[in-house]
Motif scaffolding. Structure first.
Motif, PDB file in Angstrom:
ATOM      1  N   ASP A 117      -2.403   3.859  -3.030  1.00 29.08           N
ATOM      2  CA  ASP A 117      -3.577   4.722  -2.909  1.00 29.08           C
ATOM      3  C   ASP A 117      -4.839   4.072  -3.481  1.00 29.08           C
ATOM      4  O   ASP A 117      -5.949   4.370  -3.039  1.00 29.08           O
ATOM      5  CB  ASP A 117      -3.338   6.062  -3.607  1.00 29.08           C
ATOM      6  N   ASP A 118      -4.686   3.165  -4.444  1.00 29.91           N
ATOM      7  CA  ASP A 118      -5.842   2.488  -5.037  1.00 29.91           C
ATOM      8  C   ASP A 118      -6.306   1.282  -4.226  1.00 29.91           C
ATOM      9  O   ASP A 118      -7.204   0.557  -4.631  1.00 29.91           O
ATOM     10  CB  ASP A 118      -5.553   2.085  -6.489  1.00 29.91           C
ATOM     11  N   GLY A 119      -5.675   1.053  -3.066  1.00 30.22           N
ATOM     12  CA  GLY A 119      -6.073  -0.042  -2.193  1.00 30.22           C
ATOM     13  C   GLY A 119      -5.387  -1.361  -2.484  1.00 30.22           C
ATOM     14  O   GLY A 119      -5.613  -2.343  -1.785  1.00 30.22           O
ATOM     15  N   LYS A 120      -4.541  -1.400  -3.505  1.00 28.78           N
ATOM     16  CA  LYS A 120      -3.847  -2.638  -3.863  1.00 28.78           C
ATOM     17  C   LYS A 120      -2.536  -2.748  -3.093  1.00 28.78           C
ATOM     18  O   LYS A 120      -1.863  -1.756  -2.838  1.00 28.78           O
ATOM     19  CB  LYS A 120      -3.599  -2.685  -5.367  1.00 28.78           C
ATOM     20  N   PHE A 121      -2.177  -3.979  -2.766  1.00 26.63           N
ATOM     21  CA  PHE A 121      -0.978  -4.242  -1.968  1.00 26.63           C
ATOM     22  C   PHE A 121       0.206  -4.593  -2.855  1.00 26.63           C
ATOM     23  O   PHE A 121       0.067  -5.274  -3.863  1.00 26.63           O
ATOM     24  CB  PHE A 121      -1.236  -5.395  -0.995  1.00 26.63           C
ATOM     25  N   ARG A 122       1.383  -4.135  -2.446  1.00 27.19           N
ATOM     26  CA  ARG A 122       2.625  -4.455  -3.132  1.00 27.19           C
ATOM     27  C   ARG A 122       3.288  -5.687  -2.531  1.00 27.19           C
ATOM     28  O   ARG A 122       4.104  -6.326  -3.163  1.00 27.19           O
ATOM     29  CB  ARG A 122       3.599  -3.280  -3.055  1.00 27.19           C
TER      30      ARG A 122
END
Length: 128
Positions: A117-122
């Protein structure tokens, strides 16, 4: 979710968060993650892990590999082309595949996805 490290000797090295088997298409026909993937790859070739685009586990894995990854990516040359290959759903969100052509003549298929949700990728890494 565990972290799996991947490297392709002289070609490139990349971190990849392991993810379950991929299922069905989930993104637009032209992909949605081209720009962030390009930013991540350029920064990694310059020796930087982009914390602003990486979830904590991915960022940590990147930091642990950047010393070997940066010279390998820089050795491929500049990115000349990025072609969307496809996208698939995972339980943690869509993962896209991109064919990336480099000035040195090599082409690698990269995956990026499972955006939080914060725009960071896993997930970011080379497709095995």
């Amino acid at each position: 979710m565990s972290i799996r490290m991947m490297s392709a000797a002289a070609a490139a090295a990349a971190s990849l968060l392991a993810f379950p088997a991929l299922a069905q298409d989930a993104a637009p026909a032209d992909g949605a993650f081209r720009a962030p993937l390009g930013e991540i790859l350029v920064a990694a070739a310059e020796g930087t892990c982009l914390e602003a685009l990486m979830a904590p586990g991915l960022f940590s894995a990147c930091q642990g590999q950047i010393a070997g990854m940066a010279p390998a990516l820089a050795g491929l040359g500049a990115i000349e082309a990025m072609t969307f290959v496809g996208a698939e759903d995972t339980p943690d969100g869509p993962v896209e595949r991109w064919s990336v052509g480099y000035a040195g003549g090599q082409t690698l298929v990269w995956v990026i996805g499972q955006r939080q949700d914060d725009g960071k990728f896993r997930t970011v890494g080379t497709a095995g």
